[in-house]
Structures are given as C-alpha cells and as structure tokens.
Design a protein around this motif. Structure first.
Motif, PDB file in Angstrom:
ATOM      1  N   UNK A  19     -13.174  25.468  21.813  1.00 38.28           N
ATOM      2  CA  UNK A  19     -12.874  24.131  22.304  1.00 38.28           C
ATOM      3  C   UNK A  19     -11.495  23.607  21.958  1.00 38.28           C
ATOM      4  N   UNK A  20     -10.640  24.441  21.396  1.00 40.58           N
ATOM      5  CA  UNK A  20      -9.282  24.031  21.035  1.00 40.58           C
ATOM      6  C   UNK A  20      -8.261  24.964  21.674  1.00 40.58           C
ATOM      7  N   UNK A  21      -7.016  24.475  21.769  1.00 36.71           N
ATOM      8  CA  UNK A  21      -5.929  25.288  22.310  1.00 36.71           C
ATOM      9  C   UNK A  21      -4.764  25.303  21.322  1.00 36.71           C
ATOM     10  N   UNK A  22      -4.169  26.486  21.168  1.00 37.93           N
ATOM     11  CA  UNK A  22      -2.937  26.632  20.401  1.00 37.93           C
ATOM     12  C   UNK A  22      -1.960  27.459  21.231  1.00 37.93           C
ATOM     13  N   UNK A  23      -0.681  27.337  20.918  1.00 36.68           N
ATOM     14  CA  UNK A  23       0.329  28.109  21.639  1.00 36.68           C
ATOM     15  C   UNK A  23       1.337  28.680  20.659  1.00 36.68           C
ATOM     16  N   UNK A  24       1.676  29.946  20.852  1.00 35.12           N
ATOM     17  CA  UNK A  24       2.738  30.586  20.073  1.00 35.12           C
ATOM     18  C   UNK A  24       3.994  30.594  20.936  1.00 35.12           C
TER      19      UNK A  24
END
Length: 287
Positions: A77-82
């Motif tokens: 349910x979460x988003x991260x970006x590199x």
C-alpha cells in the motif's frame, strides 16, 4: 568612471579564470522554477497499481535537479522511488520546502548514496503519481537548501501495472436490454472526454458499453489487455472514435487503455471508467 572600468576588468578576468559550468550553475539556480504537470492531471495512489517495480518518468521544476532514471516500487500500500541524478551537486533531500528543511534540525533529511558507477542516488517515499511533490535539495557547493518540485508521470507506467477490478467480467443485475448509463472518465491528461450517458447493452447477464470519445484520434482501446478497434463506419462518416467494449463492473473504477494517433507517433494512454448502475434507464432505441 575608473571604478566602472575596474569592475569590468575584474568581471572579464573572472569569466576567463572560472569554469563555465560554475556560471551556468549560478544562472540556473537563479532562474524561476518551471511548473511540473498540468492542472487537469488525475492523481494516482498506490492502491490503483499492482505491487512491483517499474521505471517511471519524472518531471523536475529545475534543470539543475535532473533525474535520469527513476524506479518506482509499490508494496504493502505504499510507494517509494529510487532516483538516479544527472549530477553530483546535492548531498541530501527533504520532502517539503527549503524553509522547512532549514528548520528541521536534520529530521526528515534523506542522504544521498552512490551506485557502482558513482552516480548519486536518493530513495524517497511517493505520496501519489500525477501530483506535484515539494522537495528541497541541499547544494554541497553553496551549503544551502533549494526549492524543487517533482512529478511522477503515471502515463509512463506500463499497462500491466494497473489494477483490474475485477479480474473477470461481472454478471449484472440489469435485465437484458438496452440502457443509458451515466459514466465518468478519469486519467490521462484530463483533456479527453467521453459522451455520457453511455449506451449500454445487456445480453445474457453481461454488459457492453458503446463509448464515444470527444476526438476521432483514438484507433483502439484495451480492456483487461484485450484489444477493441474503433468503429470504422463512424469514422468514415466524420464522427468521433467509438468503441463497443465489455463493462467489467459497475460502480467501480475499471482501468482501460486508449491509443491515440494525434501525436507525432501512436501513444497508449491509461484511463479509468466508472459506470453508475443507479443511473441506468432502459430504452427502446436500437443501437
């Protein structure tokens, strides 16, 4: 007069003695920020994307904050970006304004790391796609926070990343026949529209919608990865792009893809259709 000449000489010497990259950086830092995205973009949350990792395009408000690659990860349910940066000017980020970063006492700062090639990396949480995110970047050279805005473009996601509700076409409670049903379209840039109410045919407990776009430039649609071509007879008569597609569900946002030929090359765009079952009105008209 002598003072003016002296300053001019000093300026010329400075230009010859300092690298041009320094002056270009100073000039870029002083430029007003560019606007990212458009006001009619529809934000996209983690709940509308399948879990996984995807390369996604990122807009930046500053040429000095250039992102060459971004890998979006959706999980729990979460988003991260590199983010892979196009330069090495910044040592840390802060999600917020430069003023907030200056007063944070280090809380919430995101330090830079490096990949095997020495490129600068940042890993940040992403609240939503298609929505401007305020970001402060700390300049190593000037030891100062700068305001930056970034936007993750949902239109650059692969089609298979979008959630389908449900996986199979639902049976509907409407009796067999023809109906007019209110429908709404979201996604894309917000410029494209559909005619509502939509013509809906119910046959054997399954519903099919006749979707008319506000443009003749769509040549096919995809629903649950199945392709449906535009009605060529309508296009030949000068009408807008029209498709007969299955209605996978009522009262839920169902993702579809439409291919437009209005640009320099064909381009698939992701949308969501929502059919309101309570608005269904039976008709004797043939379609």
């Amino acid at each position: 007069m002598r003072k003016t000449i002296f300053l001019a000489i000093i300026l010329q010497l400075s230009i010859f003695n300092f690298p041009s990259s320094v002056f270009s950086q100073v000039a870029s830092e002083s430029l007003p920020p560019q606007k990212v995205g458009t006001e009619d973009m529809i934000p996209l949350s983690a709940s509308e994307i399948l879990e996984g990792s995807y390369e996604v395009e990122v807009e930046s408000s500053s040429s000095m904050f250039r992102i060459t690659k971004a890998i979006l990860t959706v999980k729990d349910g979460d988003m991260t970006a590199k983010l892979t940066m196009g330069g090495k000017s910044y040592s840390k980020l802060f999600l917020g304004t430069a003023e907030e970063a200056s007063n944070s006492n280090g809380n919430g700062e995101i330090p830079a790391s490096q990949d095997e090639n020495g490129a600068v990396l940042f890993e940040i949480p992403v609240s939503a796609l298609n929505s401007s995110i305020k970001c402060a970047a700390f300049s190593k050279r000037k030891e100062k926070w700068y305001n930056r805005d970034i936007l993750f473009d949902a239109g650059s996601l692969p089609e298979e990343s979008l959630l389908i509700y449900p996986k199979k076409q639902e049976n509907v409670s409407l009796k067999d026949g023809r109906y007019f049903v209110n429908a709404s379209l979201t996604g894309g840039s917000g410029r494209a529209k559909i005619t509502s109410p939509v013509k809906v045919i119910v046959d054997g407990g399954k519903a099919f919608a006749i979707i008319e776009w506000s443009s003749p430039n769509f040549d096919y649609m995809k629903v649950n990865h199945e392709r449906y071509d535009a009605d060529t007879k309508i296009l030949e008569k000068g009408g807008n792009s029209t498709f007969k597609i299955p209605v996978f569900a009522f009262d839920k946002k169902v993702p579809v893809t439409a291919d437009t030929v209005a640009m320099s090359k064909a381009h698939e765009i992701n949308y969501w259709l929502h059919f309101d079952s309570k608005s269904a009105k039976k008709t004797r008209k043939k379609f």
